[in-house]
Design a protein around this motif. Structure first.
Motif, PDB file in Angstrom:
ATOM      1  N   LYS A 908      35.495  26.300  26.824  1.00  0.00           N
ATOM      2  CA  LYS A 908      34.238  26.918  27.221  1.00  0.00           C
ATOM      3  C   LYS A 908      34.389  28.420  27.474  1.00  0.00           C
ATOM      4  O   LYS A 908      33.422  29.167  27.380  1.00  0.00           O
ATOM      5  N   ASP A 909      35.606  28.810  27.813  1.00  0.00           N
ATOM      6  CA  ASP A 909      35.808  30.178  28.297  1.00  0.00           C
ATOM      7  C   ASP A 909      37.010  30.812  27.591  1.00  0.00           C
ATOM      8  O   ASP A 909      38.113  30.259  27.606  1.00  0.00           O
ATOM      9  N   PHE A 910      36.754  31.956  26.993  1.00  0.00           N
ATOM     10  CA  PHE A 910      37.835  32.762  26.417  1.00  0.00           C
ATOM     11  C   PHE A 910      37.862  34.084  27.175  1.00  0.00           C
ATOM     12  O   PHE A 910      36.842  34.787  27.254  1.00  0.00           O
ATOM     13  N   THR A 911      39.022  34.423  27.730  1.00  0.00           N
ATOM     14  CA  THR A 911      39.102  35.593  28.614  1.00  0.00           C
ATOM     15  C   THR A 911      40.340  36.429  28.294  1.00  0.00           C
ATOM     16  O   THR A 911      41.420  35.889  28.039  1.00  0.00           O
ATOM     17  N   TRP A 912      40.136  37.738  28.312  1.00  0.00           N
ATOM     18  CA  TRP A 912      41.281  38.655  28.266  1.00  0.00           C
ATOM     19  C   TRP A 912      41.672  38.978  29.698  1.00  0.00           C
ATOM     20  O   TRP A 912      40.837  39.378  30.504  1.00  0.00           O
ATOM     21  N   ILE A 913      42.953  38.802  30.018  1.00  0.00           N
ATOM     22  CA  ILE A 913      43.426  39.053  31.365  1.00  0.00           C
ATOM     23  C   ILE A 913      44.567  40.066  31.326  1.00  0.00           C
ATOM     24  O   ILE A 913      45.449  39.990  30.462  1.00  0.00           O
ATOM     25  N   GLN A 914      44.534  41.021  32.245  1.00  0.00           N
ATOM     26  CA  GLN A 914      45.555  42.066  32.252  1.00  0.00           C
ATOM     27  C   GLN A 914      45.776  42.586  33.672  1.00  0.00           C
ATOM     28  O   GLN A 914      44.944  42.386  34.563  1.00  0.00           O
ATOM     29  N   GLU A 915      46.904  43.220  33.877  1.00  0.00           N
ATOM     30  CA  GLU A 915      47.215  43.848  35.159  1.00  0.00           C
ATOM     31  C   GLU A 915      46.525  45.198  35.302  1.00  0.00           C
ATOM     32  O   GLU A 915      46.235  45.644  36.409  1.00  0.00           O
ATOM     33  N   GLU A 916      46.319  45.847  34.209  1.00  0.00           N
ATOM     34  CA  GLU A 916      45.848  47.224  34.210  1.00  0.00           C
ATOM     35  C   GLU A 916      44.366  47.302  34.594  1.00  0.00           C
ATOM     36  O   GLU A 916      43.629  46.311  34.515  1.00  0.00           O
ATOM     37  N   PRO A 917      43.895  48.495  34.964  1.00  0.00           N
ATOM     38  CA  PRO A 917      42.457  48.684  35.185  1.00  0.00           C
ATOM     39  C   PRO A 917      41.673  48.439  33.897  1.00  0.00           C
ATOM     40  O   PRO A 917      42.228  48.506  32.788  1.00  0.00           O
ATOM     41  N   GLN A 918      40.382  48.198  34.026  1.00  0.00           N
ATOM     42  CA  GLN A 918      39.574  47.859  32.859  1.00  0.00           C
ATOM     43  C   GLN A 918      39.512  48.996  31.855  1.00  0.00           C
ATOM     44  O   GLN A 918      39.388  48.768  30.646  1.00  0.00           O
ATOM     45  N   ASN A 919      39.622  50.235  32.339  1.00  0.00           N
ATOM     46  CA  ASN A 919      39.627  51.373  31.427  1.00  0.00           C
ATOM     47  C   ASN A 919      41.029  51.701  30.928  1.00  0.00           C
ATOM     48  O   ASN A 919      41.234  52.720  30.273  1.00  0.00           O
ATOM     49  N   SER A 963      46.679  42.059  42.868  1.00  0.00           N
ATOM     50  CA  SER A 963      47.432  41.096  42.061  1.00  0.00           C
ATOM     51  C   SER A 963      47.018  39.673  42.378  1.00  0.00           C
ATOM     52  O   SER A 963      46.857  38.831  41.476  1.00  0.00           O
ATOM     53  N   ALA A 964      46.829  39.394  43.674  1.00  0.00           N
ATOM     54  CA  ALA A 964      46.417  38.049  44.079  1.00  0.00           C
ATOM     55  C   ALA A 964      45.021  37.730  43.557  1.00  0.00           C
ATOM     56  O   ALA A 964      44.748  36.590  43.121  1.00  0.00           O
ATOM     57  N   ASP A 965      44.109  38.699  43.579  1.00  0.00           N
ATOM     58  CA  ASP A 965      42.743  38.481  43.084  1.00  0.00           C
ATOM     59  C   ASP A 965      42.746  38.153  41.595  1.00  0.00           C
ATOM     60  O   ASP A 965      41.969  37.298  41.132  1.00  0.00           O
ATOM     61  N   ILE A 966      43.594  38.835  40.821  1.00  0.00           N
ATOM     62  CA  ILE A 966      43.675  38.578  39.375  1.00  0.00           C
ATOM     63  C   ILE A 966      44.104  37.142  39.120  1.00  0.00           C
ATOM     64  O   ILE A 966      43.507  36.426  38.289  1.00  0.00           O
TER      65      ILE A 966
END
Length: 973
Positions: A908-919, A963-966
């Motif tokens: 149902k869900d495809f997500t890009w996940i990263q440590e870096e800021p969105q920009n 980091s914990a929120d991610i």
């Protein structure tokens, strides 16, 4: 006669320095120059390969590793002279005031010299040059010259006088140091070099300028002027950055190339800016004028069908072979240059070094640095003193893993920078003063006097050839037009340009001189001008029929291809037994070598145990095996950067240091007798010049794996000019391939704004990856490969892939920090065995058994993967959340990602996940491309840090919360 100058250095090819000459000027006497020969160094483990190493030179106030036995450690032979004889010392004491006068001229004579062709800068009245200042008042007084000064006995003799009157002495010093050529050499700390220089100046050891030489000088000057006039007539609106006012640059280069060729130099690497480039190209550099005119007309410099953007007119290059009548012609490699002034300098140095090392490896044992290869750098006066890359490059010039035997620097000194006069352009007296940071001698010369330019250039080469160090020729000239031919310079320099416009040109002045000397007739002069103008007319008339030819993939590159489509997967695995042997050899040391006890336990024994089990192979071990495997296949490897021998994170230890002697040992250079070489080049604390140097090395041959490692990933931004103008675009602009590898440690571990990121987003922005990933007609052939490997095996395959393909592309590795020792970030020997290769996308083995149960797919790149796996186990979400690793970001791995989307089509869900800021990070690059591959009813979500001006926080509490929120967001299904 106090002694005879005897040159013990048989390798010197000086045509001007006569061994029989009596030297009084510096007290040089019997056995004056002694060469300390290099002992032969026997490599460890019985290898019979010759080590390309030279003895260390002891420098005052410098401390060094004893790594003179390591491959690539090169220093020039040392030429030393004994001290003064007792008789000379006694005379220097007795005639101390005369000695002070002589030293005054040697030190300050340049201030009085007639150097400015415009006459704007007048020679000063220099108190230090007044004999009366030293109580020397009787001009008829006769003085003993022993150990003080060399004065020739007569015009036809270079034998030294024993005595001379004060009148003769002062006239001699005026002529030597205050004419059209001036010298700065007394700042050199090496006494032998100072004495040599003083002798050269004071004994007038100048090869005569023959009538043939004069005709050659005239032809060079006149052709340059005719070319500029022709271009002005045909292309009045083109900025050509002509040479008018500085035509003596052509004379200087021709004299340099001729002198070098006679001395045995067979390769010259030339880096220069735009000023006078077209004049040089179409004459000395033998570039087809028709090709140039065609380019000016707007046509491409490459054949139709070649995938290249080309470059502007003033960045064109050519590499001819110049015949000066020697057994072997002089091959001049002229480098393409960007508009960023001086950026080409370290690139030229690197290419010269690579040529030199290749020649030394295949030459007789007595082949020395600089014997066959010479680096030549041209500079503008304002840029030479203004651009920081100049300082960084000079700082490399005498380093054992960077020197190529001295560069010749020619400052084409227009006495103005764009519109900025000297007082606003530099804080020093001369633009050449920056060279004093490496104690380089400087020769200033008045550009209006081309014969003096020849003398000055020959002396510059003789110094470089004798001592194998950098030397600077300051060619003081002017710029007839503004910054370009369309500029009006009188807006800002009215007086200067009133002077210039009233002046006869340098070629015209020299023409009048030769007419007065009856060397040439007016008819011969007019004929030369007319013939060359007509030749250019003929070349111009052939524009419409001209077909350009590609000049790439020649010589050492002949087995390479120009790729039209990239290759990401190629089998690069090797035999497991071979891996074990290489790994074992990578920590082997000679019997008398005392290794640090912690390294013995945690590096050597640990690696041997891992190899024995074939498990838990870490990053450093995988790297060593990759290096060793390439070496055994005949490739060379050079890893360069700050502290790369040990590694920033104390992980590599490619070089080991004996704890008792500090002797350096590089184990991988003792594998086999026929192997390639590993050069471990710990660099200066520079990014811009060092990266550019490695880039230049990578252009020379596809047979060397050149690696530059940043201390931390974001430090690359100090070298952004090189990255923009060479690394990312050289193939597209100039068809010049490079296999350079950049290792950029990256990862959010609480290190703060400057040590967390290698700015992935910037690298991806610089790639030529297509935005349309669905069109099957678009072939993927990116300019660089951007990778973020998460296992040692992936890194191993990338290094081997870099050399095993039949083309070269820069490889940007988003490198590990914490992963270097993370217990789960390991590989097995099986992962690197035959049949294995780099995988651009790594699927999730834990969910592929039942992909229909997966509700959420996380696309991730880099070390965050391991945190996600751990958190998934904690949350008990192993079956519901798939974690897909994107190991190669560019070229965009369409097939691999498409396969994963199809595997988890029910998610149902495809997500890009990263440590870096969105920009930052890879999100902005990956999102529009992955979205094209998703079903129409699906979009790509984002999890990561919020957009931020600073790439990371410097507050530990905030970092941990982010980091914990991610991780928490990742498993909200």
């Amino acid at each position: 006669m106090s002694g005879i100058l005897r040159l013990a250095a048989s390798s010197s090819r000086s045509a001007l320095f006569k061994p029989s000459t009596l030297v009084r000027s510096a007290g040089i006497h019997r056995h004056a120059i002694q060469v300390k020969s290099a002992p032969k160094i026997t490599p460890f483990s019985g290898s019979k390969k010759a080590s390309l190493a030279m003895p260390a030179v002891k420098m005052m106030q410098q401390r060094a590793y004893h790594d003179d036995g390591a491959y690539g450690y090169r220093v020039p032979k040392v030429y030393s002279m004994p001290d003064y004889t007792p008789e000379e010392l006694a005379n220097r004491v007795e005639n101390a005031n005369l000695l002070r006068l002589v030293i005054g001229y040697r030190t300050h004579g340049h201030l009085k010299a007639d150097l400015d062709p415009l006459g704007i800068v007048k020679g000063e009245t220099v108190p230090a040059l007044s004999a009366e200042r030293y109580a020397l008042t009787d001009r008829s007084q006769v003085y003993n010259l022993n150990g003080i000064l060399h004065v020739n006995q007569s015009k036809g003799s270079q034998e030294a006088k024993d005595e001379a009157t004060l009148e003769t002495i002062v006239n001699h010093l005026e002529k030597s140091y205050c004419g059209k050529i001036a010298y700065e050499f007394t700042h050199i700390p090496n006494a032998s070099e100072r004495r040599w220089f003083a002798h050269q100046v004071e004994s007038y050891q100048k090869a005569p300028i023959t009538p043939d030489d004069k005709q050659r000088i005239f032809e060079l000057l006149t052709k340059s002027e005719v070319f500029d006039h022709f271009m002005g007539k045909k292309f009045a609106q083109v900025k050509r950055y002509g040479l008018e006012g500085a035509e003596s640059m052509m004379v200087a280069l021709d004299a340099l190339f001729q002198t070098a060729s006679k001395a045995g130099v067979t390769e010259a690497v030339l880096g220069m800016p735009h000023r006078g480039r077209l004049n040089l190209l179409t004459d000395l550099m033998q570039y087809n004028p028709t090709a140039l005119f065609s380019k000016v007309k707007g046509n491409p410099e490459f054949p139709a069908g070649i995938p290249a953007t080309g470059d502007v007119l003033s960045h064109i290059a050519n590499s001819p072979k110049l015949d000066y009548g020697e057994a072997e012609p002089l091959h001049v490699s002229m480098l393409h240059n960007p508009s960023h002034l001086e950026a080409v300098n370290p690139v030229a140095m690197g290419k010269a070094r690579a040529k030199q090392m290749d020649l030394i490896a295949n030459s007789s044992p007595d082949c020395q640095l600089g014997d066959k290869v010479m680096c030549v750098q041209l500079h503008g006066d304002a840029a030479f003193t203004g651009q920081g890359v100049v300082m960084e490059s000079l700082g490399l010039s005498n380093l054992p893993h960077f020197t190529s035997g001295g560069s010749i620097h020619i400052v084409v000194n227009n006495q103005i920078g764009y519109t900025t006069p000297a007082q606003n352009a530099r804080s020093s007296v001369y633009s050449s003063d920056i060279g004093k940071m490496i104690n380089a001698p400087v020769i200033h010369v008045n550009g209006d006097h081309p014969e003096e330019v020849v003398h000055a250039m020959r002396l510059a080469f003789e110094y470089r050839n004798k001592f194998r160090k950098d030397v600077i020729l300051d060619l003081i000239s002017y710029r007839r037009w503004g910054h370009n031919e369309l500029d009006e310079p009188a807006f800002t320099q009215p007086l200067m340009y009133n002077n210039i416009r009233a002046r006869k040109s340098v070629p015209k002045l020299y023409e009048e001189k030769l007419l007065a000397e009856n060397v040439l007739s007016k008819a011969a002069i007019d004929e030369l001008r007319q013939d060359y103008f007509e030749k250019l007319e003929d070349d111009f008339s052939e524009i419409d029929s001209f077909k350009p030819e590609a000049d790439h993939l020649q010589g050492k590159w002949k087995d390479m291809i120009l790729p039209t489509e990239t290759v990401s997967k190629i089998e690069t695995g090797i035999d497991k037994e071979q891996m074990t042997k290489i790994g074992q050899a990578s920590v082997a040391t000679p019997g008398d070598f005392e290794i640090h006890p912690r390294l013995e336990k945690f590096h050597v024994k640990s690696r041997l145990n891992k190899l024995k089990e074939g498990q838990s192979i870490d990053w450093a071990t995988a790297e060593a095996i990759a290096f060793g495997s390439l070496l055994t296949e005949g490739y060379d490897v050079r890893i360069c950067g700050q502290d790369v021998g040990r590694g920033t994170f104390s992980q590599r230890h490619a070089m080991l240091v004996d704890q008792k002697t500090e002797r350096v040992h590089v184990p991988l250079n003792a594998l086999t007798e026929s192997q390639g070489h590993l050069e471990v080049a710990n660099s200066s604390l520079s990014e811009l010049a060092v990266l550019a140097f490695e880039t230049g090395m990578s252009y020379e041959t596809p047979k060397m794996l050149n690696i530059w490692e940043a201390q931390f990933g974001d430090f690359f931004n100090s070298a952004q000019v090189t990255i923009d103008t060479y690394v990312s675009s050289a193939e597209t602009k100039w068809l010049r391939q490079s296999g350079l590898v950049m290792l950029l440690p990256h990862g959010y571990d609480g290190a703060g704004p400057e040590h967390s990121t290698c700015r992935i987003e910037r690298w991806l922005q610089m790639t030529s990856d297509s935005f349309d990933v669905k069109d099957p007609n678009i072939k993927v052939n990116t300019n660089m490969h951007i990778v973020n490997p998460t296992t040692p095996a992936q890194y191993f395959h990338l290094l081997r892939r870099q050399m095993k393909r039949n083309f070269r592309k820069p490889l940007i590795v988003i490198g590990p920090k914490t992963l270097l020792r993370l217990p789960t970030a390991i590989s097995t020997l099986d992962d690197m065995a035959p049949g294995t290769s780099f995988e651009p996308v790594l699927g999730d083995n834990s969910t592929e058994k039942d992909p229909s149960a997966v509700e959420k797919v996380l696309f991730v790149s880099g070390k965050l993967y391991y945190d996600l796996v751990k958190e998934r186990q904690t949350k008990g979400a192993d079956e519901k959340v798939a974690i897909v690793r994107i190991e190669e970001l560019s070229p965009f791995p369409k097939e691999g990602i498409q396969k994963q989307i199809e595997t988890y089509s029910g998610a149902k869900d495809f997500t890009w996940i990263q440590e870096e800021p969105q920009n930052g990070g890879a999100y902005s690059f990956m999102e529009p491309r992955i979205r094209q591959l998703l079903p129409e009813d699906k979009s790509l979500g984002y999890i990561g840090r919020e957009a931020s001006a600073a790439p990371a926080t410097g507050i530990a509490v905030v970092h941990r919360k982010e980091s914990a929120d991610i991780l928490a967001k990742a498993f909200r299904v």
